[in-house]
Design an enzyme around this catalytic site. Structure first.
Site, mmCIF file in Angstrom:
data_model
loop_
_atom_site.group_PDB
_atom_site.id
_atom_site.type_symbol
_atom_site.label_atom_id
_atom_site.label_comp_id
_atom_site.label_asym_id
_atom_site.label_seq_id
_atom_site.Cartn_x
_atom_site.Cartn_y
_atom_site.Cartn_z
ATOM 1 N N SER A 95 10.176 2.865 5.453
ATOM 2 C CA SER A 95 8.732 2.733 5.666
ATOM 3 C C SER A 95 8.116 4.015 6.190
ATOM 4 C CB SER A 95 8.453 1.607 6.663
ATOM 5 O OG SER A 95 8.885 0.390 6.135
ATOM 6 N N GLU A 110 -15.906 3.029 16.197
ATOM 7 C CA GLU A 110 -14.758 2.468 15.476
ATOM 8 C C GLU A 110 -13.497 2.428 16.338
ATOM 9 O OE1 GLU A 110 -13.106 3.817 11.466
ATOM 10 O OE2 GLU A 110 -15.287 3.916 11.238
ATOM 11 N N CYS A 134 0.822 -1.212 0.000
ATOM 12 C CA CYS A 134 0.000 0.000 0.000
ATOM 13 C C CYS A 134 0.861 1.270 0.000
ATOM 14 C CB CYS A 134 -0.964 -0.003 1.173
ATOM 15 S SG CYS A 134 -0.164 -0.268 2.732
ATOM 16 N N ASN A 135 2.137 1.120 0.362
ATOM 17 C CA ASN A 135 3.004 2.296 0.423
ATOM 18 C C ASN A 135 3.977 2.425 -0.740
ATOM 19 O OD1 ASN A 135 2.180 3.736 2.666
ATOM 20 N ND2 ASN A 135 3.192 2.301 4.049
ATOM 21 N N PRO A 160 7.734 -3.845 10.762
ATOM 22 C CA PRO A 160 8.246 -5.129 10.278
ATOM 23 C C PRO A 160 7.464 -5.766 9.126
ATOM 24 C CG PRO A 160 7.051 -5.427 12.324
ATOM 25 C CD PRO A 160 6.938 -3.984 11.972
ATOM 26 N N ALA A 219 -19.407 1.782 21.348
ATOM 27 C CA ALA A 219 -19.265 0.739 20.327
ATOM 28 C C ALA A 219 -18.833 1.335 18.986
ATOM 29 C CB ALA A 219 -20.590 -0.012 20.180
#
Lengths: 426, 274
Positions: free
Chosen positions: A113, A196, A54-55, A119, A194
């Site tokens: 990163s 996210e 995704c990066n 990791p 409740a």
């Protein structure tokens, strides 16, 4: 020794492109398989590796033809993904030789990163390499790049604190809980709210092995839905006292304007449990928990600011490890370079060729005194031609085994022994 | 033999110091590599220490508890031994610095009192009393460890309450672990010290025909044992936990240290062998 290595890379990463662009540039495993097989067939390269997360989407290409192939591959990707990102110099980075190796080692170690030292990237590169190897796109260079890269990241992670400490609020909460409770097996978590945020924190605790999850929410149906998800128990807000009974960790993240948990509520609960530790995480803004509860013996209260402080401190600690990690990477590159000098195909072929040529020259010198001068040119041509044919067989064998690093290494050693060629490069 | 024994005796504090430095480096994170490979160093130190003890025991025909040097040295050895077991069974080195520093201090003290005199007391050459003494020392070791764990609990509890996320916080184990270890050490201490005292009473009655009920050291040992036994019993009944329990173990140990010091140095006792 020369610094030459037939390897280059280009890529799009979080440093150069937005998440929208990265999303579009990403290649699924199936797309990677197709692309790799096409490139090997079409662009005359020996090997390639696609790291797509995704990066980042990065393409590593090896072989003598890599410099010519890189622009062609970029164009191919543009056509394939129907975009222009891969040739856009503003959002792509291109590097070759040992600069590319340095970049790869930095990436695999988590140094490049978005969250320093994370990791996950190592596992993602491992998957990418396995994919390339399985379809025969990993040649000696790619094999060794991965091999040395893995070693470098292991050294970085074991010799530095680059991957230590939680760098997200949820993990900071889990890490803190670990300093209070040694084991999570028989512990219980109570979620107040409740939403996210509470759910995300609960996922982390559930992943770490907490079996008992309770949910208290103003809207009971929402609590029930979440309880079902975690195999837990739902309570209405009026059942807070009951839900608090014998609970070890409380995570609160509601949008309430008033304190939900006060000393009046918590004091009897703590007394009942003989002041055994209770860890409370207040993720709400404004706060759900009265700060006064912290004065109760056995209560450990942490709010969003506290957890953010821990995350920032951990990130700072990681940043301080960069020079140490870079030193390790530099050492690994030096070792990789040494290996490439002595074992790269070009080097091996060159040295065997040199060996044959010296034999040829010696024999020609002996003949030169015995034969008339006008015949020498033909003989030289003939011996050269024989040598090239013999060499061709060697090159063919080396190329054939180049996808299997172990086999390739065995073959190189055999040639070195057979022709008494020194393992060290000139 | 004397030269060998003396050489080892003078070297032992240095070896203990080396181990403490090693654990300090692990604690501060200076050593990032191989922090799990410390056990051979500890076992090596244990063997050297046992060797020193064996040489003295056989050369002087006595048990290794008759002098200040021997007592402190044996206490250091037993702490080292118990710590090795803890480290191997729990694979946690965080408490190493604290526990081994304590052993190091004891070993340094013992070196200051190093002598080479053959034992003349018949009592101290009696192997039955050696069992009594060893069990009692092991019991005191367990109580010392309990105090060290309690101290670590108090420090970690404070760190968590005050949100001090420094080196101590990151290196010290979880509160529940420290509490468990402290209580477990108290239980082991009560059992070993109890057996040691009981064995001592039986043997003294068998050999001397008396329990020495007015001997200060006998009285002190009995009182300490009773204090810990009833303290533990009370904590179970009252369900005292965490900080309460840690404070109890720590203050109990300080009382033990101060009173023992006073009795050992200022009062006459048949136990006074040095």
């Amino acid at each position: 020794m020369t610094d030459y290595i037939p390897l280059g890379y280009f890529g799009i990463s979080h440093k150069t492109a937005s998440v929208e662009i990265r999303d579009q540039a990403a290649l699924s495993p199936d797309e990677q398989r197709f692309a790799l097989s096409q490139w090997i067939k079409t662009f005359g390269i020996d090997g390639a590796l696609i790291v797509s997360t995704c990066n980042r989407t990065e393409i590593y290409v090896s072989g003598e033809n890599y410099a010519v192939a890189l622009p062609e591959i970029r164009q191919w990707l543009n056509d394939y993904k129907q975009c222009s990102y891969f040739t856009d110099e503003q959002i792509t980075t291109t590097q070759s030789g040992y600069t590319a190796v340095n970049h790869f080692f930095n990436v695999i170690s988590g140094m490049d990163s978005q969250i320093l030292g994370e990791p996950q990237i190592t596992g993602q590169i491992k998957e990418a390499y396995n994919l390339a190897r399985d379809i025969g796109a990993a040649d000696t260079q790619i094999n060794k790049l991965y091999d040395f890269g893995m070693r470098a990241q292991k050294m970085v992670r074991t010799h530095t604190f680059l991957s230590e400490g939680a760098v997200s609020v949820s993990f900071a909460g889990v890490e803190l809980a670990r300093k209070i409770f040694n084991k999570f097996e028989n512990k219980s978590v109570l979620l107040i709210g409740a939403g996210e945020t509470a759910e995300l924190a609960a996922i982390h605790f559930k992943d770490k092995g907490i079996p008992n999850i309770r949910i208290v929410n103003r809207t009971e149906s929402r609590a029930k839905a979440l309880a079902e998800k975690f195999d837990g128990k739902a309570y209405p807000l009026s059942g807070l006292n009951e839900a608090l009974d014998d609970v070890d960790i409380v995570i609160s993240a509601t949008s309430s304007k008033e304190y939900i948990l006060t000393t009046e509520i918590l004091n009897p609960v703590c007394k009942k449990r003989n002041y055994e530790p209770i860890f409370i995480i207040d993720l709400a803004m404004p706060r759900d928990i009265d700060p006064e509860v912290e004065n109760i013996d056995g209560v450990f209260l942490y709010n969003l600011d506290n957890l953010n402080g821990i995350v920032q401190a951990n990130l700072e600690k990681r940043k301080k490890e960069i020079p140490k990690a870079q030193e390790i990477i530099d050492e690994s590159i030096a070792e990789f370079k040494k290996w490439m000098m002595s074992h790269s195909m070009a080097s091996v072929i060159g040295r065997i060729k040199k060996h044959f040529d010296s034999i040829r020259q010696k024999e020609l010198d002996r003949l030169r005194n015995k034969l008339p001068n006008n015949g020498m040119e033909e003989i030289e041509y003939l011996t050269q031609s024989i040598m090239n044919k013999v060499m061709h067989q060697h090159i063919k064998m080396l190329k054939k085994s180049s996808s299997d690093l172990e086999k390739y290494q065995e073959q190189v050693e055999l040639f070195f022994e057979l022709y008494e060629v020194d393992g060290e490069a000139d | 033999m004397k030269t060998i024994s003396y050489t080892i005796s003078y070297l032992l504090p240095l070896f203990y110091l080396a181990v403490v430095i090693l654990y300090y480096r692990i604690f501060t994170g200076t050593i990032r590599t191989h922090p799990n490979k410390t056990t051979p160093f500890l076992v090596g130190l244990l063997i050297i220490h046992i060797l020193e003890l064996a040489i003295r025991t056989f050369s002087l025909s006595t048990m290794p508890l008759s002098s200040i040097h021997d007592s402190f040295s044996f206490l250091a050895l037993s702490i080292l031994f118990v710590y090795i077991i803890i480290e191997l069974s729990l694979n946690n080195r965080a408490s190493g610095l604290f526990i081994l520093s304590f052993a190091f201090i004891l070993e340094v003290i013992s070196t200051f009192y190093l002598t080479w005199e053959k034992e003349t007391s018949e009592l101290l050459t009696n192997p039955y009393f050696a069992i009594h003494a060893s069990m009692s020392v092991m019991g005191y070791t367990a109580l010392s460890l309990s105090a060290i764990y309690a101290l670590m609990y108090i420090i970690q509890n404070r760190n968590l309450k005050k949100k001090k996320m420094g080196l101590l916080y990151s290196q010290l184990p979880a509160l529940s672990y420290l509490e468990k270890m402290s209580i477990r050490s108290v239980v082991i201490g009560i059992i070993l010290l109890g057996l040691g005292i009981m064995h001592g009473h039986i043997q003294s009655n068998r050999v001397f025909g008396t329990y020495f009920p007015m001997d200060p050291k006998v009285l002190l040992s009995d009182a300490i044992w009773l204090f810990y036994f009833f303290g533990y019993l009370l904590s179970r009944i009252m369900k005292w936990r965490g900080r309460w329990m840690a404070n109890l173990a720590l203050s109990g140990f300080f009382v033990l240290l101060i009173v023992s010091g006073l009795v050992m140095f200022f009062m006459e006792s048949f136990h006074r062998f040095f």
